[in-house]
Scaffold this active site. Structure first.
Site, PDB file in Angstrom:
ATOM      1  CB  SER A  64      61.957  43.184  45.953  1.00 49.54           C
ATOM      2  OG  SER A  64      62.808  43.931  45.662  1.00 49.54           O
ATOM      3  CG  ASP A 219      59.872  46.341  46.086  1.00 52.06           C
ATOM      4  OD1 ASP A 219      59.308  45.348  46.978  1.00 52.06           O
ATOM      5  OD2 ASP A 219      60.509  46.558  46.043  1.00 52.06           O
TER       6      ASP A 219
END
Length: 446
Positions: A64, A219
């Site tokens: 991320s 993600d």
């Protein structure tokens, strides 16, 4: 953990170096601030004002926001080289408010209406932010760089929603398998596609025969918000492959094609030297072969977190039992379900790494810098007010002055290591080791 015990001797092929950076949205300012200090140490001690983080680490792993930092640390950006750690901090500071625009609500009525709109948006569908500014900015700075083009070997995680399978984009595999050699911009957009916050991302690559390979990604924090063990597993896999080859050929080919190509990757050099220096495997009387020595003894890891909320018993089981689906997704300005998954991943990986390094008698090879004292807005992944960003930077600076801590496997709290140095002093020691290893490798290659 005993800091009086010396690290393993640094010599070519004996030590591999790993940097791992957690996910956490705008809280990426915390590891960026810590990396600023490490890069300054490297530049000063190595007498190289232009030194970069990527010069000293075999693998840089990120999830991320950590994946975006990984890319900026290791990508050759339009002939100017990678970002400095200080430039990354400034990037977050300058662009954070446009990536996560804050609602301009004045008074309790406006605030209540804004909260209602956020809840309705989650109920109707679609992420909180459209991601356009972030995506355009990533495309602008990373351009056409691919995973195999990075200056250090990288590992960036994502999760394929179509295959229901975690994806580990990494340089070592991308150099051999074309379908894994994606555009780094696509990888960054995917790894930062936090559910409910930013849109999922799809793109295609091609295999060696020109056939399309499609990714449908969100993600990487869904699978590994702390990518430390992902990086370790990549290196372990490569070492196992080398060992298998070495059993049949004492001069294994490290990459497909000309074996001399391996000389272009110092990490492959180091792994090959490490394997060839290992003692032959022992076979016991029952015919069972003894396992090879663990790679943990030959890997130095710096793992940096983005912080977790202070343990203030925010929720109870009774609270959770009263929530509907909307409450699980949004409660008092936070996202409990997402927070539970990401924080559980962060702690579990840290515990696993800590236990494994201690089990193999090399706990000093693993340095984790993390805080579990975030409160209020600082615990949010998308609060980009100037006040909060300034506070996050200050948290990173204060964390450097705190003693090295390790997670309590029973409570999850971070506790200072008795007799241990500050995080800043630990970074200084690590910097010296990184410099020594780099110089020894340069000497060995001449």
């Amino acid at each position: 953990m005993d800091f009086s015990v010396p690290l393993p001797p640094m010599q070519q092929g004996r030590v591999l170096t790993v940097l791992s950076i957690d996910g956490g949205g705008i809280r990426g300012l915390i590891p960026a601030t810590i990396l600023e200090r490490l890069e300054a140490e490297l530049q000063e001690k190595d007498k190289r004002p232009d030194a970069r983080i990527s010069d000293y680490f075999d693998v840089i792993a990120g999830t991320s926001t950590g994946g975006l930092i990984t890319a900026m640390l290791s990508a050759p950006i339009k002939d100017k080289g990678p970002f400095t750690a200080k430039e990354i901090t400034q990037f977050y500071y300058d662009n954070g408010p446009d990536i996560f625009p804050q609602a301009q609500a004045e008074g309790w009525i406006s605030s209540m209406w804004q909260t209602t709109k956020d809840v309705l948006k989650k109920a109707w569908g679609g992420p909180k932010y459209d991601g356009k500014f972030l995506h355009d900015k990533i495309e602008e700075i990373i351009d056409e760089v691919r995973v195999a083009d990075t200056l250090s070997n990288i590992v960036v995680t994502a999760f394929d929603v179509k295959r229901q399978h975690p994806i580990r984009f990494n340089t070592l595999e991308a150099e051999r398998e074309p379908y894994k050699n994606a555009r780094l911009a696509d990888v960054c957009i995917a790894t930062s596609a936090a559910p409910t916050y930013l849109p999922a991302h799809s793109f295609k690559t091609q295999d060696s025969d020109g056939n399309p390979y499609e990714y449908e990604l969100v993600d990487g924090g869904v699978a590994a918000n702390n990518p430390t063990m992902v990086a370790m597993s990549i290196l372990t896999k490569e070492m196992l492959c080398l060992r298998r080859q070495l059993k049949d050929d004492r001069s294994p080919k490290l990459v497909e094609g000309d074996p001399e190509e391996a000389r272009n990757n110092p990490t492959m050099d180091a792994m090959a030297a490490l394997v060839t220096m290992e003692k032959p495997h022992v076979t016991w009387n029952n015919g069972v072969e003894a396992p090879p020595p663990p790679v943990y003894k030959n890997i130095l890891v710096l793992s940096i977190g983005t912080g977790t909320p202070k343990q203030e018993h925010k929720y109870t089981a009774e609270d959770c039992n009263k929530w509907n689906i909307i409450n699980w997704l949004t409660k008092d300005g936070f996202n409990p379900l997402i927070d539970f998954f990401s924080n559980a991943s962060v702690h579990m990986v840290d515990i696993e790494a800590q236990v494994l390094f201690e089990a193999f008698g090399c706990e000093n090879n693993y340095l984790r810098i993390q805080t579990d004292k975030l409160t209020g807005e600082t615990a949010s992944v998308d609060c980009t007010t100037k006040k909060n960003m300034d506070t996050l930077i200050e948290i990173g600076k204060k964390l450097l002055k705190e003693p090295v801590a390790k997670v309590n496997v029973d409570t999850g709290a971070y506790e200072p290591v008795p007799g241990g140095p500050t995080n800043e002093k630990a970074l200084e020691k690590l910097a010296r080791k990184l410099i020594e290893e780099r110089r020894l490798r340069q000497t060995a290659r001449k």
